[in-house]
Design an enzyme around this catalytic site. Structure first.
Site, PDB file in Angstrom:
ATOM      1  N   ASP A   6       1.006  -1.221  -0.079  1.00  0.00           N
ATOM      2  CA  ASP A   6      -0.053  -0.030   0.052  1.00  0.00           C
ATOM      3  C   ASP A   6       0.795   1.272  -0.029  1.00  0.00           C
ATOM      4  O   ASP A   6       1.491   1.430   0.956  1.00  0.00           O
ATOM      5  CB  ASP A   6      -0.890  -0.010   1.058  1.00  0.00           C
ATOM      6  CG  ASP A   6      -1.555   1.413   1.416  1.00  0.00           C
ATOM      7  OD1 ASP A   6      -2.081   2.187   0.538  1.00  0.00           O
ATOM      8  OD2 ASP A   6      -1.847   1.722   2.696  1.00  0.00           O
ATOM      9  N   GLY A   8       1.296   5.040   0.054  1.00  0.00           N
ATOM     10  CA  GLY A   8       0.761   6.422   0.252  1.00  0.00           C
ATOM     11  C   GLY A   8       1.549   7.431   0.051  1.00  0.00           C
ATOM     12  O   GLY A   8       2.929   7.253  -0.353  1.00  0.00           O
ATOM     13  N   ASP A 110      -6.135   4.157  -2.961  1.00  0.00           N
ATOM     14  CA  ASP A 110      -6.475   3.936  -1.342  1.00  0.00           C
ATOM     15  C   ASP A 110      -7.962   4.166  -1.123  1.00  0.00           C
ATOM     16  O   ASP A 110      -8.426   3.252  -0.450  1.00  0.00           O
ATOM     17  CB  ASP A 110      -5.370   4.905  -0.668  1.00  0.00           C
ATOM     18  CG  ASP A 110      -5.766   6.320  -0.981  1.00  0.00           C
ATOM     19  OD1 ASP A 110      -6.163   6.652  -2.100  1.00  0.00           O
ATOM     20  OD2 ASP A 110      -5.402   7.130  -0.206  1.00  0.00           O
TER      21      ASP A 110
END
Length: 266
Positions: A6, A8, A110
Site C-alpha cells: 500500500d 501512500g 487507496d
C-alpha cells in the site's frame, strides 16, 4: 503467502498475509526514486527476522497513489519474488462494488481499496474517514434489495499534519506542536500559545469530521456507519461520537479482498 503493498504519499506499507491473517506489516517512507534492489535488501532483512523466506511469497498486490513508484515495485515482485502483482486501478480489475462516479480513473487507489474493505466487513451505508497525508471521507451506499455496494465519492481535506506544518512554516512566532488535545482540562479556550494552537488544530479537525459526516448523512438521507482508519483514527475516535468504529488495517484487508475477487472470484 500474499505480499500486499500500500503506497501512500508519506509511507509505504508492506504486509504479509497468510490466509485471512495479517502476519506482519512494515513501513518505509515513500521515495519515488527508490529502486527495486533497495526495496529488496530492506524487505529481505525484515522477512528473515520473522523467519520468512522469499520463496514463501506466492502472490502480490499493489495499490499506489504515487504513480512513479509503481514500476520499481512491480520489478521488485517479478525479480525477487517471481510473481506478477495485481495492480489496483488496472483495467478489468474486479472490486465487488460499483465505482459510481463519472470518471472512476480519478479515484485514488487507496480510496477504492478502503471502500471495498468497508463494504465487505460492514453492511449498509458507510463513510470511511482515512487520516493520512490527506483526510479523506469516502461514501459507500448499499442497495437494500440486492446488497450491492456503490462507491459514491466523498470529500478530501488537508491532513492534520499538513495543516500544522503550514501553520508553523508561515507564522514566525508559532512553535511546532504535537497532534493532541490541549493540556490540562482540554478546554477549547487556550490560555497560552501552545494550548491555543492545540485547540484550534485538534478541535478544528473534530469539527471538520463532525460537520462533514453530518452533511453527508443528511445528503444520503439514510442511517450511515462511520469507519475510521489511518494513524490518528484512534485518537480522534476518543473525542467525537461521529466515528462508530476504527480499523487500522482496513486498507490491507481491502487489498486482500481485491486479490481474492480477482483470483478465486469470491
Amino acid at each position: 503467502m500474499l505480499l500486499a503493498i500500500d503506497v501512500g504519499n508519506t509511507n509505504i506499507v508492506f504486509a504479509l498475509v497468510e490466509g485471512k491473517d495479517i502476519r506482519q506489516r512494515w513501513r518505509i517512507s515513500t521515495d519515488r526514486n527508490r529502486t527495486a534492489d533497495e526495496y529488496a535488501v530492506w524487505l529481505n532483512q525484515l522477512m528473515q527476522l520473522e523467519g520468512v523466506e522469499r520463496t514463501h511469497i506466492s502472490a502480490a498486490i499493489i495499490a499506489t497513489v504515487v504513480p512513479p513508484t509503481l514500476f520499481n515495485l512491480q520489478h521488485l515482485c517479478r525479480k525477487y519474488f517471481k510473481v506478477e502483482p495485481i495492480v489496483v486501478g488496472t483495467e478489468g480489475i474486479e472490486y465487488g462494488i460499483t465505482i459510481a462516479v463519472p470518471n472512476p480513473g480519478e479515484v485514488g487507489a487507496d480510496r477504492i481499496v478502503n471502500a471495498v474493505a468497508a463494504h465487505a466487513a460492514t453492511r449498509g451505508n458507510l463513510i470511511v474517514v482515512d487520516f493520512g497525508t490527506a483526510t479523506t471521507f469516502d461514501v459507500i451506499t448499499e442497495d437494500p434489495m440486492t446488497g450491492q455496494g456503490s462507491y459514491r465519492g466523498g470529500a478530501i481535506a488537508p491532513g492534520i499534519n499538513l495543516s500544522m506544518d503550514a501553520l508553523y512554516a508561515a507564522a514566525a512566532k508559532l512553535p511546532r506542536i504535537a497532534v493532541e488535545p490541549p493540556g490540562g482540562n482540554h478546554s477549547v479556550i487556550g490560555t497560552n500559545t501552545v494550548h491555543a494552537m492545540q485547540s484550534g488544530v485538534f478541535y478544528g479537525y473534530v469539527g471538520l469530521i463532525e460537520g462533514l459526516v453530518a452533511r453527508i448523512t443528511s445528503e444520503i438521507g439514510r442511517p450511515i456507519t462511520v469507519i475510521g482508519t489511518g494513524g490518528l483514527a484512534t485518537l480522534f475516535n476518543r473525542h467525537t461520537e461521529a466515528i462508530d468504529m476504527v480499523d487500522g488495517d482496513l486498507t490491507i484487508r481491502g487489498l486482500l479482498r481485491i486479490y481474492a475477487l480477482n483470483t478465486t472470484g469470491t
